[in-house]
Motif scaffolding. Structure first.
Motif, PDB file in Angstrom:
ATOM      1  N   HIS A 180       0.823  -1.210   0.000  1.00 47.14           N
ATOM      2  CA  HIS A 180       0.000   0.000   0.000  1.00 47.14           C
ATOM      3  C   HIS A 180       0.863   1.268   0.000  1.00 47.14           C
ATOM      4  O   HIS A 180       0.324   2.381  -0.071  1.00 47.14           O
ATOM      5  N   LEU A 181       2.164   1.093   0.090  1.00 46.23           N
ATOM      6  CA  LEU A 181       3.077   2.234   0.060  1.00 46.23           C
ATOM      7  C   LEU A 181       3.707   2.339  -1.324  1.00 46.23           C
ATOM      8  O   LEU A 181       3.603   1.434  -2.148  1.00 46.23           O
ATOM      9  N   SER A 182       4.379   3.439  -1.563  1.00 45.22           N
ATOM     10  CA  SER A 182       5.050   3.626  -2.851  1.00 45.22           C
ATOM     11  C   SER A 182       6.252   4.552  -2.682  1.00 45.22           C
ATOM     12  O   SER A 182       6.399   5.231  -1.655  1.00 45.22           O
ATOM     13  N   GLY A 183       7.110   4.546  -3.702  1.00 49.24           N
ATOM     14  CA  GLY A 183       8.232   5.471  -3.729  1.00 49.24           C
ATOM     15  C   GLY A 183       9.215   5.293  -2.595  1.00 49.24           C
ATOM     16  O   GLY A 183       9.498   4.178  -2.143  1.00 49.24           O
ATOM     17  N   VAL A 184       9.726   6.423  -2.096  1.00 47.56           N
ATOM     18  CA  VAL A 184      10.758   6.426  -1.056  1.00 47.56           C
ATOM     19  C   VAL A 184      10.234   5.828   0.245  1.00 47.56           C
ATOM     20  O   VAL A 184      10.959   5.123   0.956  1.00 47.56           O
ATOM     21  N   HIS A 185       8.969   6.082   0.554  1.00 48.21           N
ATOM     22  CA  HIS A 185       8.393   5.550   1.786  1.00 48.21           C
ATOM     23  C   HIS A 185       8.400   4.018   1.771  1.00 48.21           C
ATOM     24  O   HIS A 185       8.738   3.374   2.761  1.00 48.21           O
ATOM     25  N   GLN A 186       8.032   3.444   0.637  1.00 40.45           N
ATOM     26  CA  GLN A 186       8.023   1.992   0.534  1.00 40.45           C
ATOM     27  C   GLN A 186       9.438   1.428   0.643  1.00 40.45           C
ATOM     28  O   GLN A 186       9.675   0.429   1.322  1.00 40.45           O
ATOM     29  N   LEU A 187      10.398   2.074  -0.008  1.00 35.48           N
ATOM     30  CA  LEU A 187      11.782   1.611   0.036  1.00 35.48           C
ATOM     31  C   LEU A 187      12.317   1.646   1.460  1.00 35.48           C
ATOM     32  O   LEU A 187      12.993   0.707   1.908  1.00 35.48           O
ATOM     33  N   LEU A 188      12.022   2.712   2.189  1.00 30.67           N
ATOM     34  CA  LEU A 188      12.504   2.815   3.570  1.00 30.67           C
ATOM     35  C   LEU A 188      11.920   1.703   4.428  1.00 30.67           C
ATOM     36  O   LEU A 188      12.643   1.075   5.222  1.00 30.67           O
ATOM     37  N   LEU A 201      22.441  -6.251   4.168  1.00 30.11           N
ATOM     38  CA  LEU A 201      21.648  -5.528   3.193  1.00 30.11           C
ATOM     39  C   LEU A 201      20.950  -6.561   2.311  1.00 30.11           C
ATOM     40  O   LEU A 201      21.616  -7.296   1.580  1.00 30.11           O
ATOM     41  N   PRO A 202      19.624  -6.665   2.380  1.00 33.77           N
ATOM     42  CA  PRO A 202      18.914  -7.665   1.575  1.00 33.77           C
ATOM     43  C   PRO A 202      19.167  -7.474   0.078  1.00 33.77           C
ATOM     44  O   PRO A 202      19.045  -6.356  -0.437  1.00 33.77           O
ATOM     45  N   GLU A 203      19.524  -8.535  -0.604  1.00 32.09           N
ATOM     46  CA  GLU A 203      19.783  -8.455  -2.045  1.00 32.09           C
ATOM     47  C   GLU A 203      18.531  -8.043  -2.815  1.00 32.09           C
ATOM     48  O   GLU A 203      18.627  -7.452  -3.899  1.00 32.09           O
ATOM     49  N   SER A 204      17.362  -8.329  -2.261  1.00 33.46           N
ATOM     50  CA  SER A 204      16.102  -8.043  -2.960  1.00 33.46           C
ATOM     51  C   SER A 204      15.850  -6.549  -3.150  1.00 33.46           C
ATOM     52  O   SER A 204      15.073  -6.151  -4.026  1.00 33.46           O
ATOM     53  N   ILE A 205      16.484  -5.710  -2.338  1.00 33.64           N
ATOM     54  CA  ILE A 205      16.268  -4.261  -2.472  1.00 33.64           C
ATOM     55  C   ILE A 205      17.547  -3.519  -2.834  1.00 33.64           C
ATOM     56  O   ILE A 205      17.542  -2.290  -2.926  1.00 33.64           O
ATOM     57  N   ALA A 206      18.646  -4.236  -3.027  1.00 34.92           N
ATOM     58  CA  ALA A 206      19.934  -3.593  -3.305  1.00 34.92           C
ATOM     59  C   ALA A 206      19.875  -2.743  -4.576  1.00 34.92           C
ATOM     60  O   ALA A 206      20.316  -1.586  -4.590  1.00 34.92           O
ATOM     61  N   GLU A 207      19.329  -3.299  -5.638  1.00 38.61           N
ATOM     62  CA  GLU A 207      19.282  -2.568  -6.907  1.00 38.61           C
ATOM     63  C   GLU A 207      18.363  -1.357  -6.811  1.00 38.61           C
ATOM     64  O   GLU A 207      18.671  -0.276  -7.331  1.00 38.61           O
ATOM     65  N   GLU A 208      17.236  -1.535  -6.129  1.00 36.42           N
ATOM     66  CA  GLU A 208      16.301  -0.425  -5.942  1.00 36.42           C
ATOM     67  C   GLU A 208      16.942   0.688  -5.122  1.00 36.42           C
ATOM     68  O   GLU A 208      16.742   1.883  -5.396  1.00 36.42           O
ATOM     69  N   ALA A 211      26.232  12.269   2.954  1.00 33.67           N
ATOM     70  CA  ALA A 211      24.851  12.672   2.724  1.00 33.67           C
ATOM     71  C   ALA A 211      23.880  11.645   3.299  1.00 33.67           C
ATOM     72  O   ALA A 211      24.166  10.445   3.360  1.00 33.67           O
ATOM     73  N   VAL A 212      22.709  12.128   3.724  1.00 31.41           N
ATOM     74  CA  VAL A 212      21.669  11.268   4.267  1.00 31.41           C
ATOM     75  C   VAL A 212      20.922  10.592   3.117  1.00 31.41           C
ATOM     76  O   VAL A 212      20.589  11.232   2.110  1.00 31.41           O
ATOM     77  N   CYS A 213      20.674   9.290   3.259  1.00 33.30           N
ATOM     78  CA  CYS A 213      20.043   8.515   2.169  1.00 33.30           C
ATOM     79  C   CYS A 213      18.561   8.840   1.993  1.00 33.30           C
ATOM     80  O   CYS A 213      18.041   8.791   0.872  1.00 33.30           O
ATOM     81  N   PHE A 214      17.871   9.144   3.094  1.00 33.21           N
ATOM     82  CA  PHE A 214      16.434   9.391   3.020  1.00 33.21           C
ATOM     83  C   PHE A 214      16.105  10.751   3.620  1.00 33.21           C
ATOM     84  O   PHE A 214      16.546  11.070   4.723  1.00 33.21           O
TER      85      PHE A 214
END
Length: 229
Positions: free
Chosen positions: A121-129, A173-180, A223-226
Motif C-alpha cells: 500500500h506504500l510507494s516510492g521512497v516511503h516503501q523503500l525505507l 543488506l537484503p539483495e532483494s532491495i539492493a538494486e532499488e 549525505a543522508v540517504c532518506f
C-alpha cells in the motif's frame, strides 16, 4: 571583544556533545528541557527552582497530559541532566511526583503476510525505507539517519551508527532491495549536486567533526540517504 554568554539550551547542547551522546538523545533532552524551563515555567531560571518544581512538572505530564511512563522518565532524565551536568547542582532530594502508569498491553506484532500487504500500500521512497527497515532490522531513526558511506553494496551490509547505546553495529543488506536502493541513491546524488550548486545540502556532523573537517558536511558520502522535507 567579550563574547556574550551562551544561552541555557546552547549550554545543554555543549554538555551533551561533550559526553558524545547520540543526536537523538540530544534532541530529546533539549525538547524536554525547553518544555520544563520555557513553556511550563515561562523562562524562569532553573537555578531558582528545585525538586518541588520538577515534581509539579512531572505530575502535570502524568495527570493532565496522560503521558506514558517511558515518556515521563524521558522528561525526568532530561531535567536531571540539566541540573547535574549543566548547572552542576546535585538534587539530593527525591523527586516524588505522581508517576505515570506503565502500560499492561502487549504490542501488536504483524504477521509476515500483514507486513507485505502494508508494504504494497506504500510507494516510492516511503516503501523503500519500510522495506529496508523490515529487511535489516534497523530502528526507524537508524534508517532515517543512514548515510551513503554506511551502505556497502560489495559486501551486502549496512553499518548502523549513532545507535541506541551509542554503539555502531553491522547488519545485512537484503539483495532483494539492493538494486532499488542503488537507483534511489543515484537520484539523491543528483539532488545533492544541485543543492550544492545553490549553496545548500550540508549535513549534521556530530562531536565537533564539522569544526575539524569543515568541508565534510558537503561530502556526498556523508549525505543522508532518506529525506522527507
Amino acid at each position: 571583544m567579550e563574547q556574550c554568554p551562551k544561552k541555557l539550551l546552547e549550554q545543554v547542547q555543549d554538555a551533551i556533545r561533550l559526553k558524545h551522546y547520540s543526536y537523538q538523545t540530544e534532541k530529546t533532552y533539549i525538547y524536554w528541557i525547553r518544555r520544563y524551563n520555557i513553556l511550563f515555567y515561562n523562562k524562569r531560571h532553573p537555578k531558582d527552582m528545585g525538586s518541588a518544581e520538577i515534581e509539579a512538572f512531572l505530575t502535570h505530564l502524568a495527570v493532565h497530559e496522560n503521558v506514558a511512563a517511558s515518556t515521563q522518565n524521558q522528561a525526568l532524565h532530561s531535567v536531571l541532566f540539566l541540573y547535574r551536568e549543566v548547572l552542576k547542582q546535585d538534587l539530593d532530594i527525591k523527586v516524588d511526583a505522581v508517576r505515570a502508569k506503565k502500560s499492561k498491553y502487549l504490542p501488536t506484532v504483524l504477521t509476515k503476510d500483514e507486513v507485505f500487504a502494508t508494504i504494497q500500500h506504500l510507494s516510492g521512497v516511503h516503501q523503500l525505507l519500510i522495506k529496508l527497515l523490515y529487511g535489516t532490522g534497523l530502528r526507524l531513526n537508524e534508517g532515517l539517519n543512514l548515510r551513503v558511506k554506511d551502505i556497502d553494496f560489495a559486501q551486502n551490509q549496512i553499518t548502523a551508527r549513532d545507535t541506541k547505546g551509542n554503539e555502531s553495529r553491522v547488519t545485512m543488506l537484503p539483495e532483494s532491495i539492493a538494486e532499488e536502493l542503488k537507483i534511489h541513491l543515484q537520484s539523491v546524488k543528483i539532488l545533492h549536486q544541485q543543492d550544492l550548486q545553490k549553496g545548500y545540502s550540508s549535513v549534521y556532523l556530530p562531536f565537533a567533526l564539522e569544526r575539524k573537517y569543515p568541508r565534510a558536511k558537503y561530502d556526498w558520502m556523508n549525505a543522508v540517504c532518506f529525506s522527507f522535507w
